[in-house]
Every structure is written in C-alpha cells, then in structure tokens.
Design an enzyme around this catalytic site. Structure first.
Site, PDB file in Angstrom:
ATOM      1  N   LYS A   1      -5.538  75.573  33.914  1.00  0.00           N
ATOM      2  CA  LYS A   1      -6.612  76.381  35.041  1.00  0.00           C
ATOM      3  C   LYS A   1      -7.229  77.699  33.967  1.00  0.00           C
ATOM      4  O   LYS A   1      -8.225  77.892  34.497  1.00  0.00           O
ATOM      5  CB  LYS A   1      -5.457  76.993  36.037  1.00  0.00           C
ATOM      6  CG  LYS A   1      -5.123  75.910  37.072  1.00  0.00           C
ATOM      7  CD  LYS A   1      -4.269  76.631  38.062  1.00  0.00           C
ATOM      8  CE  LYS A   1      -3.838  75.570  39.123  1.00  0.00           C
ATOM      9  NZ  LYS A   1      -2.650  74.423  38.561  1.00  0.00           N
TER      10      LYS A   1
ATOM     11  N   GLU B   1      -3.342  85.815  39.350  1.00  0.00           N
ATOM     12  CA  GLU B   1      -4.739  86.250  40.128  1.00  0.00           C
ATOM     13  C   GLU B   1      -4.647  86.948  41.192  1.00  0.00           C
ATOM     14  O   GLU B   1      -3.577  86.827  42.048  1.00  0.00           O
ATOM     15  CB  GLU B   1      -5.578  85.231  40.021  1.00  0.00           C
ATOM     16  CG  GLU B   1      -5.246  83.766  40.942  1.00  0.00           C
ATOM     17  CD  GLU B   1      -6.066  82.819  40.743  1.00  0.00           C
ATOM     18  OE1 GLU B   1      -6.837  82.685  39.952  1.00  0.00           O
ATOM     19  OE2 GLU B   1      -6.109  82.069  41.641  1.00  0.00           O
TER      20      GLU B   1
ATOM     21  N   HIS C   1       1.674  76.127  49.873  1.00  0.00           N
ATOM     22  CA  HIS C   1       0.450  75.899  49.168  1.00  0.00           C
ATOM     23  C   HIS C   1       0.260  74.615  48.828  1.00  0.00           C
ATOM     24  O   HIS C   1      -0.545  74.016  48.137  1.00  0.00           O
ATOM     25  CB  HIS C   1       0.624  76.437  47.859  1.00  0.00           C
ATOM     26  CG  HIS C   1       0.983  77.957  47.758  1.00  0.00           C
ATOM     27  ND1 HIS C   1       0.125  78.950  48.050  1.00  0.00           N
ATOM     28  CD2 HIS C   1       2.041  78.600  47.429  1.00  0.00           C
ATOM     29  CE1 HIS C   1       0.773  80.125  48.148  1.00  0.00           C
ATOM     30  NE2 HIS C   1       1.950  79.915  47.576  1.00  0.00           N
TER      31      HIS C   1
ATOM     32  N   ARG D   1      -9.166  64.069  39.245  1.00  0.00           N
ATOM     33  CA  ARG D   1      -8.746  62.597  39.729  1.00  0.00           C
ATOM     34  C   ARG D   1      -9.190  62.587  41.125  1.00  0.00           C
ATOM     35  O   ARG D   1      -9.818  63.231  41.795  1.00  0.00           O
ATOM     36  CB  ARG D   1      -7.214  62.748  39.813  1.00  0.00           C
ATOM     37  CG  ARG D   1      -6.671  63.836  40.320  1.00  0.00           C
ATOM     38  CD  ARG D   1      -5.332  63.844  40.505  1.00  0.00           C
ATOM     39  NE  ARG D   1      -4.651  65.018  40.697  1.00  0.00           N
ATOM     40  CZ  ARG D   1      -4.737  65.602  42.214  1.00  0.00           C
ATOM     41  NH1 ARG D   1      -5.243  64.976  43.139  1.00  0.00           N
ATOM     42  NH2 ARG D   1      -4.164  66.837  42.681  1.00  0.00           N
TER      43      ARG D   1
END
Length: 658
Positions: free
Chosen positions: A116, A200, A235, A297
């Site tokens: 990421k 973040e 999540h 993917r």
C-alpha cells in the site's frame, strides 16, 4: 483459447472459475487440502490433486506444491481466484519460469501495487489524490505513535500488504494506539507474511467506492464503472452494489480516469480494482475522493459488475491472458439496471460476528428470477475453521435499485441454513433498513445501528423453543412407534404420555431442555388435540408455529426469521464440568490458535482487561476478563490450537481457589 487450467483456490470462487472454464471447453484441474477432499469444487473439476494438510500455509499457500501439480497435470494456465496466492508476485514469476500462463497481471504490477505504501506513491505520481498519512518504511512503534499524533485522531492502521480488512484497525485515541498496532502487525504477519503497516487519517463519513478496470496486452485499458462497498463490518464488505447510489456522471468520469491512469502507471494487464475512499458528508463529489489501494485480482463482488455490464469477467480474464484484444472500447461499456450482492457468512451477529463452524445439516438457497447464487458448499458439508466462513453470495438484479433490493430482501427471507449460525437475518434487516434504502449511509452504518439490525445479544425466541420442544416430543413418539410400543400414526397425546394418567381436564408434564447450551425448564400441556409447549415467563402459541425445524442428531435446529435456535432434551445424568465456574470462565469463542496471552496464574485482573487473543479464520478475537479477580489455572499455551468452547483460563473471585 487455453486447453486446460489449474485453479489455485477453493470454495465458491473455485466453483465459479470451473463453470466458466468448462463452458469455454477447458479441462479443469483442482488442487485441495486434506480438509477439502470432498468439497463441491473438487467434485466439479475434471481432476483433483491433494496438496497438503488443512492449514493454508501447508497447502493453498505452497507455491512449490501448486506448480508441481500444474506441471504433472499438464495445465497450460493457472487461475488464482482471489485471496491465497492471487496477489503474490513470486507466484506469478514461478508460473512464468515454468512456462505456465498466469491468469492475472505481470509480477511487476503485482509487486508495484501489492504494497500500500508503494502503491500510494505511484498513485500520487500519476496525479491520483491519496489520503493524508505516513506511508514510509519506518516501523518503530514510538515513531508510528508520533505520526498518528501529527496526523490527528481518528487514524487507521493498515497492513502494507494484502487486503480484506486483515491487519486494519481504527484508533480513536492515543491510549488505544499501542494495542491496536500490535494486533494489526500480528494479523498482517499471519495473513500476508509481512507485519509492516502504514498510518493514515480516518476520513469522516467515508464511502467506499471502487472502480473495476480491465487491460489487455496491447495497451488498451478501460474501466467497467463503479461498485459501492460501504456497508462493512470489521473493515470487511457485507453488501456491494453497482452503480453507486448518488453517483454523478462527473464523478464517475473522474474516478474512472484516475483508476485507468493508476493501471497504466504499472503496465497492468487483466482484471483489477482500484479502491477509493470518498468523503460523503455532502454527497459524492469529484473533488473529494482519495486512492486507497489497488487489488491486482478479481474481487469477491465482481458479479454485480457482470450483472450491469452483461460481461463474464472470468471469461474475459482467460481471453486477455491468451493474448486477445479487449472486445470493446470505453464508450461501448454498458451500464444497465442495478445489482446488489449480499455475503452470506457462517457467523453469529449476536456475538460480535464471531465465525461459526460445523456441519450444514440443511442448506436451501433461493432460486428466482433476477437472483444469482454463487456458493461452494452444499447440504452435508462442513464449514471449516481453517478458511473464510462464506457460505454463498446472493446477487439480485433489477431495473432499478428499489427492485434489486426488493428481490434481494425476498431471497434472503427464503434462505435456510441449519448448523452453523449465519448472518441471514442480519442481512435482511440491513437490506430493508430505510436509511440504506434512502442512500443515507457510510462505512460506519452497521456499527452505528447494531441494535436495529439485530446484531446484539437477544433473549430466547419462545416460539422457536416451542417448535423445537414439540419436534422432540414427536420424534420420541415416532421412535416408540418404530419400537412397537405405540401405534404408528398415533398423535402424541395424554393417552401416549407415560408419566401418569388423567381422565379429564388439561395435564402438564415438565420438559427440561438445553436451549443454545443453557438449561431451560419448560412444560408440556396435553389434551385431546395433542401436546403444546409453555415456556415460563414467555408467551408461546400452542400447536403449529411458523418455523423450520431440522433434526441434527439429538438436537433440533429451529430456523425462524433467519435466526437459529438449538433445542435438545436435557440429560440429568451428565455434569457440565466446564460450567462449574462459569462466572469467570474464559473459553475459546471458536476453533482457532492462541496467539497471545497477557496474564499468568495468580495475577490480579479487572473486568474487561485483555487476557488472551485467539486467531480464527484470519481474524483476531480478544478475550477479556468477565469479572474482577485472580487468574486461576491457564489451560493453554501460545501457539496451541484450541477447539470451540475450550477452556483457556478462569478468573476466580478473591478468596476462591482453583
């Protein structure tokens, strides 16, 4: 087109790939663990090879074993599905080194977007906005804690590798940061073999909107519009739909362009998804969305895109990997109607969505116009503790959003799963929730409405208990009939009851039950019409009740309004040793691995204090002290595999002895 394909995956996605591959005339080769020897995807494939024990690390994640089977079986290509090896660059490289086509992007693209932090740097370079935060390589806890302070709470800690909500923790205040960081790193290491994280800013009122992209080997890149995946818990996505509610043509164009540019930046080929977080406080606006990550993917939710575009994305993957040019341009991409997908999981919403395992004693999935069901299990199968607990994806399509949601609601109401607990009732309430219908939702919607959605512990359902009790009475009557002690076909009644005789009036007999593992005292009332059941303190109607009852050994599984109740006759000759100290007992919530232990024998603890962590189905479950006291004997060690309900330790009140 390829002549043969090895599917390096399991469950519903393996079944999905096999169906398309066989329709294209390809020989399908399955690989499976010992736990999946009788699985549906193994039966569907033209041939199947065992590659190791149940743990994924010893089977589905073993690149050497998968490549060895591919070579021995003569597979021309390998489709990795999603999860497992699908985003492992070294797997794509191993395929190339052995002359096997990989149904996915080149290893360089996987590597570029697989982390990421690096992906965000690439996105920024391509002019795509990213969420403010620390995306660097330094992993010292003190440094990361300081960065979180500078960013400002709330923050998200996210695993650098992987996805699916693993290794992701929201932190609302500084005192929670250290524990959340340690947990995120453990999950990241267990799921992806990489403990690194980034930190973040948590976007307030976030909407999770993603763009499906497709690229061929000739430089053509298009997007297939968006999906909204904002309804999440832990999540992880629960409901996905296409198109996104409130999406404007301007924002679709801006997001689509950003996704295509991100794909071009890494020389992408095949199917991929660029995920964005949008600030939804004032609706979806083209100047308020941020790049999160790119999944290199196929996605779990790809059927909703297929429903509104008319494309078979798996078939398109095969064609692109075979060197064919995309058969359409951006302008030719369709967007017709609306589609919604619900993920039916073996989990218990009333207990924090804990995964549930066990035999599927009954499984009835809807078959109706506008409904598609993707599943990898059938009645009689076991939901294993080793893998993701998804039972099926139920996808509804309609001319508009209301019609699609109405069809999905009806389909969920017709769904019956007996054995493991499921989220079927929760999903139906979610689909029917007025705020969701009105488009007034974000990623926090589920957490903010747990009680209204039935995702909190609820009292016993007296109607379900009555249905189970009466089914047990009739079962015992039928057994006596088979033994010849009563006439076959006789209705159980006062003449059949063996505990006494009464010529007139209504008679009661006690019926001790075990309901969902707890002792319940009920009573049968007998008259000429047969038995009825009464549960003290609750009203339950006599005679027939609206419920589905499935016999599971000596237990009756009662399904009513999507909720399951286990009812059995209490055996007074048994002693439940595990519950003799039930007040302070700490048990494994399900089959899993004990990965952390924060206490030792004799240590004083307070109610709510963390005691241990059990990892199950790729997620961590924190066990806390149920009361103030002292830790008694510890019955498991870090690294042990523990069964559901296994004793970990017990908290003793001051003065008690173990």
């Amino acid at each position: 087109m390829f002549e043969s394909v090895l599917i390096a995956n399991r469950g519903e996605i393996a079944c999905r790939i096999i169906r398309t591959a066989q329709a294209l005339g390809m020989r399908t080769i399955a690989v499976h663990s010992q736990a999946d020897a009788d699985a549906l995807f193994v039966q569907m494939a033209d041939e199947a090879w065992e590659i190791g024990p149940a743990p994924a690390s010893e089977s589905y994640l073993r690149i050497d074993k998968v490549i060895d089977v591919a070579l021995k079986s003569g597979a021309q290509c390998i489709h990795p599905g999603y999860g497992f090896l699908s985003e492992r660059a070294e797997f794509a490289e191993a395929c190339a080194e052995n002359g096997i086509a990989f149904i996915g992007p080149p290893a360089s693209a996987i590597r570029a977007m697989g982390l990421k932090d690096a992906a965000k740097a690439l996105a920024q370079k391509a002019g795509v906005p990213v969420v403010p935060g620390y995306h660097g390589s330094k992993q010292d806890p003190d440094f990361l804690r300081q960065k979180a302070y500078e960013i400002g709470y709330p923050v998200l800690i996210k695993a650098v590798a992987g996805g699916g909500g693993k290794g992701m923790k929201r932190v609302d205040k500084a005192t929670e940061f250290d524990d959340a960081l340690a947990s995120a790193m453990r999950e990241a290491q267990a799921s992806f073999g990489d403990p690194r994280v980034l930190v973040e800013k948590y976007v307030l009122s976030p909407r999770h909107v993603e763009i499906q992209i497709f690229a061929d080997q000739h430089g053509n890149v298009v997007h297939l519009n968006e999906r909204d995946c904002s309804l999440q818990r832990r999540h992880q996505k629960v409901i996905e739909e296409a198109p996104a509610p409130g999406m404007t043509p301007e924002m679709r164009e801006a997001m689509g362009k950003a996704a295509v540019e991100a794909a071009r930046a890494v020389g992408y080929v095949g199917a991929g998804t660029v995920e964005f977080i949008a600030d939804g406080r004032e609706g979806l606006r083209p100047d308020r969305f941020y790049f999160m990550e790119m999944n290199t993917r196929l996605q779990v939710e790809h059927p909703v895109t297929e429903a509104v575009t008319g494309l078979d994305l798996v078939a398109l993957q095969f064609r692109v990997a075979h060197g064919e040019t995309l058969p359409f341009t951006q302008e030719e991409v369709r967007l017709e109607g609306h589609a919604v997908e619900a993920r039916l999981y073996a989990e218990d919403p009333e207990k924090g969505f804990l995964p549930s395992t066990g035999r599927l004693w009954a499984l009835e999935l809807p078959e109706d116009f506008g409904i598609r069901v993707d599943s990898g299990v059938e009645a009689g199968d076991e939901v294993s503790p080793f893998y993701d607990p998804m039972i099926a994806k139920i996808i509804a399509r309609g001319a508009d959003r209301d019609e699609a949601l109405d069809r999905l609601s009806r389909a969920l109401g017709e769904t019956l799963v007996a054995g493991p607990r499921t989220n079927a009732a929760f999903l139906k309430k979610l689909v029917d929730a007025q705020a969701f219908r009105d488009g007034a939702f974000d990623t926090g919607f589920i957490d903010q409405n747990l009680e209204e959605l039935g995702a909190v512990e609820r009292p016993l359902d007296p109607i379900a208990v009555a249905a189970g009790a009466l089914a047990l009475v009739r079962r015992d009557h039928d057994r006596n009939a088979l033994a010849g002690s009563v006439a076959v076909g006789d209705l159980p009644g006062p003449w059949w009851a063996s505990d006494g005789f009464q010529l007139v009036g209504q008679r009661q007999t006690g019926l001790p039950l075990m309901v969902d593992g707890a002792r319940v005292e009920g009573a049968l009332t007998w008259d000429a019409q047969g038995p009825a059941f009464e549960l003290p303190g609750a009203q339950s109607p006599p005679g027939a009740v609206e419920a589905s009852v499935v016999e599971a050994g000596e237990t009756m599984l009662v399904l009513r309004e999507g909720r399951q109740t286990r009812v059995a006759i209490h055996d007074p000759t048994t002693v439940d040793l595990e519950h003799l100290d039930a007040g302070g007992l700490i048990k494994a919530p399900m089959h899993g691995k004990l990965v952390a232990l924060f206490v030792e024998t004799g240590q004083s603890v307070e109610k709510g204090q963390r005691v241990a962590v059990v990892e199950a189905m790729k997620m961590e479950h924190v066990l806390t002290a149920p009361l103030d006291g002292v830790i008694g004997e510890i019955a498991a060690a870090i690294g042990d595999q523990v069964g559901e309900g296994a004793r970990i330790t017990v908290v003793l009140e001051e003065g008690d002895t173990a």
